[in-house]
Write a protein that holds these residues in place. Structure first.
Motif, PDB file in Angstrom:
ATOM      1  N   ASN A   1      -1.730  -3.033 -10.612  1.00 35.93           N
ATOM      2  CA  ASN A   1      -0.574  -2.434 -11.280  1.00 35.93           C
ATOM      3  C   ASN A   1       0.452  -2.023 -10.224  1.00 35.93           C
ATOM      4  N   THR A   2       1.628  -2.614 -10.278  1.00 37.85           N
ATOM      5  CA  THR A   2       2.654  -2.347  -9.257  1.00 37.85           C
ATOM      6  C   THR A   2       3.219  -0.936  -9.342  1.00 37.85           C
ATOM      7  N   ASN A   3       2.858  -0.199 -10.381  1.00 36.32           N
ATOM      8  CA  ASN A   3       3.285   1.197 -10.477  1.00 36.32           C
ATOM      9  C   ASN A   3       2.288   2.153  -9.833  1.00 36.32           C
ATOM     10  N   SER A   4       1.240   1.604  -9.210  1.00 32.61           N
ATOM     11  CA  SER A   4       0.295   2.473  -8.510  1.00 32.61           C
ATOM     12  C   SER A   4       0.998   3.152  -7.332  1.00 32.61           C
ATOM     13  N   LYS A   5       0.446   4.280  -6.909  1.00 30.21           N
ATOM     14  CA  LYS A   5       1.100   5.111  -5.892  1.00 30.21           C
ATOM     15  C   LYS A   5       1.367   4.356  -4.603  1.00 30.21           C
TER      16      LYS A   5
ATOM     17  N   ARG B   1       4.030   1.569  -4.998  1.00 30.45           N
ATOM     18  CA  ARG B   1       5.373   2.175  -5.123  1.00 30.45           C
ATOM     19  C   ARG B   1       5.887   2.610  -3.762  1.00 30.45           C
TER      20      ARG B   1
END
Length: 685
Positions: free
Chosen positions: A465-469, A472
């Motif tokens: 998931n590219t929204n992981s910390k 990001r």
């Protein structure tokens, strides 16, 4: 002493495997039945495959389950039912009636003579009712319909009483009415009727305890045998069909062998035999890991995980068999290959599953049917279960496995019973429950990830998931590197799908392979948006050191964020032992004696298909940015040149990848890059 300690320390991994091997062997043997295996294997309805069998000793012929069941029904049907009579109730009712009637006074409607007559008639009625007994409604339902008498207990004496003589609740009111019908006074009749109907109480009750006790004694006293086979008497001829009497005699011989042969004196030899067989099975698993899964074999945590799952499956199946062998197929053994495939691969999952099923063959009844059925189900499991992060895939796969269970059992039942009508439909319900329990695999996968620090496709989906910390942060600090990683991930995923590799794993590894560039983002071309190159102010060897260090920095960042080792492997290997050629040539121009090792990545080289795919895609995507005119021919020549260079540098010798697969990967990369760099139609201004 110090030498011994040093040797132990150096060989601690091997010692651990030996200890684990011994503990697992002992645990499995402990779960095995405490008797040996019958030396003949026979199935009802099939020919006797051995030579003529003669009885080696005298033994009794056991009655079949059907015969014992029929005997039980007959005993229960013929069993006498016991009832208990309470004498005190009759006395209390009589005294109560006399007392209540004496309260009446003579009047115009009721004379003294009529009162005395009512008392006398009432006492006669009470005496006649309680002489044979008055039974309550609940106990009345227990009266036998197939017998004319019951056994009635009065104190310590028991006598047989005719059922017809016992007064029942529905007979009381007519008896009272008839007894007082000769009284002219309506008041007297009503008063006596109400009083008798109120005070008459049942004095006979069903004696459940005594009845059950007598029934148990009758059942326990019945014979479990129906004849005898003498020593040297013929049991069955070679080629005869095992059915009817011969099947029953063989089963009796099998049971008798337990006491005649499997005595305490040879118990140790039986345990020794079990130990050898279990040890061989576990040794085969270890040899398989050492030969074909070296990385897993060298990881004691993973070896422990595999052995633990084998013991767990055997333990659960053993407990179910001991509790009730009818629930044999409730245990979801398909969980084992599902879990192992989720963390490792299908081949290892199937190999371990087959060994586990073979070991369970010593525990379960009808071992051939059990082994055949579960091996077929295991094969279907490893062939169909994929991408567990997609719930529909798991649902469809388990549905297929359950269907295979049912079809295989159906076929076995037809062979054994000879027709469809005798198939036990209960087993189809058990297989359905087995399928539902197989969904526990998702729960086990989650637990194992936490306990054994392993990685499944579900975790990979979360990490991708590219929204992981971390991703990001990579996008904020090194946006060019982030875009490069996204492009490489797309190329690698397509290539993995083409050759049947783990696409989710390689995509996730590609997203994180360059996170080390966050430490010095401006020293990498893709992040130099202003056109300023800080390498212009550095010596070539210093620039090379910054470039080389992005691998080490990436490993440190990954560990800081607790990325799994399988993802860190992509960071370690994506450059292998290649050379930072540009800065090496630049330094060589100044210092011809420069060592190439100072400009070389430390490796290791890729050791799996997935890591090899990432190396090819990473180099291809980065190099394609240098093409001024990205034509089809230029892209084709560039990819061929890059891959050929990696081959010549022996970057793929440790990875399980073939030349044919490399050619497929090249074809996919070329096609993808052509789609990215194709010329667009000019729009009119």
């Amino acid at each position: 002493m110090s030498k011994i300690i040093n040797q132990l320390y150096k060989n601690n991994a091997s010692i651990y495997k030996v200890v684990l091997f011994l503990i697992t062997t002992i645990a499995i043997v402990y779960l095995f039945p405490k008797g040996g295996q019958f030396k003949y294997d026979f199935t009802q309805g099939k020919p006797w495959q051995y030579d003529n069998l003669y009885a080696p000793f005298d033994f009794a012929i056991q009655k079949t389950t059907e015969e014992l069941s029929q005997e039980k029904e007959q005993i229960e049907k013929a069993a006498k039912k016991y009832f208990v009579l309470d004498d005190a109730i009759a006395k209390n009712v009589s005294e109560n009636f006399t007392t209540q009637m004496n309260l009446l006074f003579p009047s115009d409607s009721l004379s003294k003579k009529e009162i005395n007559k009512l008392i006398k008639q009432g006492e006669n009625l009470i005496k006649s009712i309680y002489n044979t007994g008055f039974i309550d409604e609940v106990s009345s339902a227990k009266l036998p319909s197939n017998s004319y008498s019951i056994l009635l207990r009065k104190g310590n004496a028991i006598e047989e009483v005719s059922v017809s003589k016992i007064t029942r609740s529905n007979q009381i009111l007519p008896l009272i009415t008839e007894a007082i019908s000769g009284i002219r006074s309506e008041f007297g009749r009503n008063y006596t009727f109400n009083l008798l109907s109120e005070i008459l109480q049942p004095n006979i009750k069903f004696d459940a305890d005594l009845t059950q006790k007598e029934l148990n004694e009758a059942l326990n006293s019945r014979s479990l045998t129906k004849g005898k086979i003498s020593k040297d008497e013929l049991i069955i001829l070679k080629g005869d069909i095992v059915e009817g009497t011969s099947f029953n005699v063989l089963k009796s011989y099998q049971e008798a062998s337990k006491s005649q042969i499997w005595t305490q004196s040879n118990y140790n030899w039986i345990v020794f035999g079990y130990t050898v067989l279990v040890a061989l099975a576990l040794l085969m698993l270890l040899l398989f890991l050492k030969q074909y899964r070296v990385a897993i074999f060298n990881d004691n945590n993973k070896v422990t995980f595999i052995f633990f799952n084998m013991i767990l499956m055997i333990l659960v199946q053993t407990l179910v068999v001991k509790y009730n062998s009818e629930f044999l197929y409730v245990v979801p053994l398909a969980i084992l290959p599902i879990v192992l495939k989720a963390f490792f691969d299908a081949r290892l999952g199937l190999f371990t599953h087959v060994l586990t099923i073979l070991l369970l063959g010593f525990i379960v009844p009808n071992s051939f049917e059990f082994i055949y059925l579960h091996i077929i189900a295991g094969i279907i499991t490893v062939l169909t279960v994929s991408e567990l992060y997609k719930r529909a895939n798991l649902f469809i796969s388990i549905g297929q496995v359950t269907l295979i269970y049912m079809i295989t059992y159906f076929a076995f039942s037809i062979i054994k019973e000879g027709n469809v009508g005798k198939i036990n439909g209960t087993y189809f319900g058990l297989f359905a429950i087995n399928g539902l329990l197989s969904f526990l695999a998702v729960f086990f996968i989650y637990i194992y990830e936490k306990i054994f620090k392993l990685v499944s496709d579900v975790t990979l989906l979360e990490l991708s998931n590219t929204n992981s910390k971390l991703l990001r942060e990579l996008n904020e600090k090194a946006p060019g590197t982030f875009q490069h990683s996204m492009q490489v991930a797309n190329l690698a995923e397509a290539a993995a799908n083409e050759i049947g590799a783990n696409s989710m794993l390689v995509r996730t590894g590609a997203l994180y392979h360059d996170i080390g560039k966050m430490s010095n983002p401006m020293y990498f071309t893709e992040n130099q948006s202003t056109g300023v190159n800080p390498h212009d102010d550095l010596a070539a060897k210093d620039s090379a050191r910054i470039i080389l260090d992005h691998v080490i920095n990436g490993i440190e960042i990954a560990k800081k964020y607790n990325l799994p080792d399988r993802i860190i492997d992509f960071i370690r290997t994506h450059h292998g032992t290649s050379v930072v050629y540009y800065f090496y040539k630049k330094e060589e121009a100044v210092n011809p004696n420069v060592s190439i090792k100072k400009f070389q990545y430390q490796g290791p080289i890729p050791f799996s298909k997935e890591t090899a795919i990432l190396m090819i895609c990473d180099a291809a995507e980065a190099a394609s940015k240098s093409l001024k005119k990205p034509t089809a021919q230029a892209i084709d020549e560039l990819i061929d040149k890059i891959v050929e260079k990696q081959k010549n540098d022996n970057q793929f010798i440790n990875s399980d990848i073939t030349f044919r697969e490399i050619e497929k990967i090249k074809k996919v990369i070329k096609g993808k890059l052509m789609n990215i760099y194709h010329l667009r139609v000019e729009y009119p201004e």
